[in-house]
Enzyme design. Sequence first.
Site, PDB file in Angstrom:
ATOM      1  N   ASP A 100       6.824  -7.296  -4.997  1.00 23.12           N
ATOM      2  CA  ASP A 100       5.511  -7.402  -4.360  1.00 23.12           C
ATOM      3  C   ASP A 100       4.894  -8.737  -4.781  1.00 23.12           C
ATOM      4  O   ASP A 100       5.203  -9.772  -4.207  1.00 23.12           O
ATOM      5  CB  ASP A 100       4.674  -6.189  -4.778  1.00 23.12           C
ATOM      6  CG  ASP A 100       3.383  -6.063  -4.001  1.00 23.12           C
ATOM      7  OD1 ASP A 100       3.066  -6.972  -3.221  1.00 23.12           O
ATOM      8  OD2 ASP A 100       2.684  -5.053  -4.164  1.00 23.12           O
TER       9      ASP A 100
ATOM     10  N   GLY B  66      12.195   2.959  -9.858  1.00 20.63           N
ATOM     11  CA  GLY B  66      12.415   2.712  -8.442  1.00 20.63           C
ATOM     12  C   GLY B  66      13.814   2.298  -8.038  1.00 20.63           C
ATOM     13  O   GLY B  66      14.265   2.610  -6.940  1.00 20.63           O
TER      14      GLY B  66
HETATM   15  P1  IMP Z   1       4.896  -6.744  -8.557  1.00 17.44           P
HETATM   16  O1  IMP Z   1       6.035  -7.417  -7.841  1.00 17.44           O
HETATM   17  O2  IMP Z   1       4.747  -7.184  -9.977  1.00 17.44           O
HETATM   18  O3  IMP Z   1       3.613  -6.855  -7.801  1.00 17.44           O
HETATM   19  O4  IMP Z   1       5.138  -5.192  -8.670  1.00 17.44           O
HETATM   20  C1  IMP Z   1       6.173  -4.571  -8.064  1.00 17.44           C
HETATM   21  C2  IMP Z   1       6.101  -3.094  -8.370  1.00 17.44           C
HETATM   22  O5  IMP Z   1       4.973  -2.494  -7.718  1.00 17.44           O
HETATM   23  C3  IMP Z   1       7.316  -2.417  -7.809  1.00 17.44           C
HETATM   24  O6  IMP Z   1       8.341  -2.347  -8.762  1.00 17.44           O
HETATM   25  C4  IMP Z   1       6.784  -1.067  -7.406  1.00 17.44           C
HETATM   26  O7  IMP Z   1       6.842  -0.179  -8.496  1.00 17.44           O
HETATM   27  C5  IMP Z   1       5.345  -1.310  -7.052  1.00 17.44           C
HETATM   28  N1  IMP Z   1       5.145  -1.477  -5.603  1.00 17.44           N
HETATM   29  C6  IMP Z   1       4.782  -2.608  -4.961  1.00 17.44           C
HETATM   30  N2  IMP Z   1       4.683  -2.414  -3.636  1.00 17.44           N
HETATM   31  C7  IMP Z   1       5.018  -1.122  -3.424  1.00 17.44           C
HETATM   32  C8  IMP Z   1       5.121  -0.312  -2.219  1.00 17.44           C
HETATM   33  O8  IMP Z   1       4.889  -0.735  -1.081  1.00 17.44           O
HETATM   34  N3  IMP Z   1       5.500   0.980  -2.423  1.00 17.44           N
HETATM   35  C9  IMP Z   1       5.773   1.496  -3.649  1.00 17.44           C
HETATM   36  N4  IMP Z   1       5.687   0.783  -4.784  1.00 17.44           N
HETATM   37  C10 IMP Z   1       5.307  -0.520  -4.673  1.00 17.44           C
HETATM   38 MG    MG Z   2       9.317  -0.812  -9.553  1.00 17.36          MG
END
Ligand code: IMP
Ligand code: MG
Length: 173
Positions: A100, A41
């Site tokens: 996220d 990403g």
């Molecule tokens: P977290 O912070 O561990 O929950 O995960 C973050 C990862 O989830 C990011 O690096 C993205 O790959 C994916 N992700 C979370 N929210 C989104 C979104 O709204 N669109 C696309 N990917 C997302």
């Molecule tokens: Mg990511």
Amino acid sequence: MENSTVLISADEIAVKLAEMGQQITKDYEGEDLLMVGVLKGAFIVMADLARQVDLPVEFDFMAVSSYGAATQTSGVVRILKDLDQEIAGKNVLIVEDIIDSGLTLSYLMKSLRVRRPKSLEIATLLLKKDIQRVPIDVKYTAFEIGPEFVIGYGLDHAGKYRNLPHVAVVDTE
Ligand code: IMP
Ligand code: MG
């Protein structure tokens, strides 16, 4: 993509990343900097942000994947690609597309901190503010957004739409 609405335009992103790049340039003045992109990403943010940083920057990338169901972050991540270099004594800036729950990054920070970098900070394009389950100290945030699922500017939906020049919300109906 047809079924999506622009949330943050390419111009707005460019303006914010220029500001962020100037801030980073100031904060690390006289220092070396290693920017670490979290694949996949972050590749677009990394390219655009780095060109706004006026420092002798080095680059590296990591790839991680969450264990378990794709829709739920478990907090345990697998390192698919580790850094190519040692980071002991270096200023490390992790570059992310979105934070996220914060679980992925919190795990990543833990695994990097034990390698004794001189400093370890985070720069992210997007932060889902009310979602955060793990308290993470994010030094540079371009935009705070709501809980909606977004695509574009590096962010995917089932592997696609990373190349949209803006950030968009997928329409649900
Ligand atoms: P977290 O912070 O561990 O929950 O995960 C973050 C990862 O989830 C990011 O690096 C993205 O790959 C994916 N992700 C979370 N929210 C989104 C979104 O709204 N669109 C696309 N990917 C997302
Ligand atoms: Mg990511």
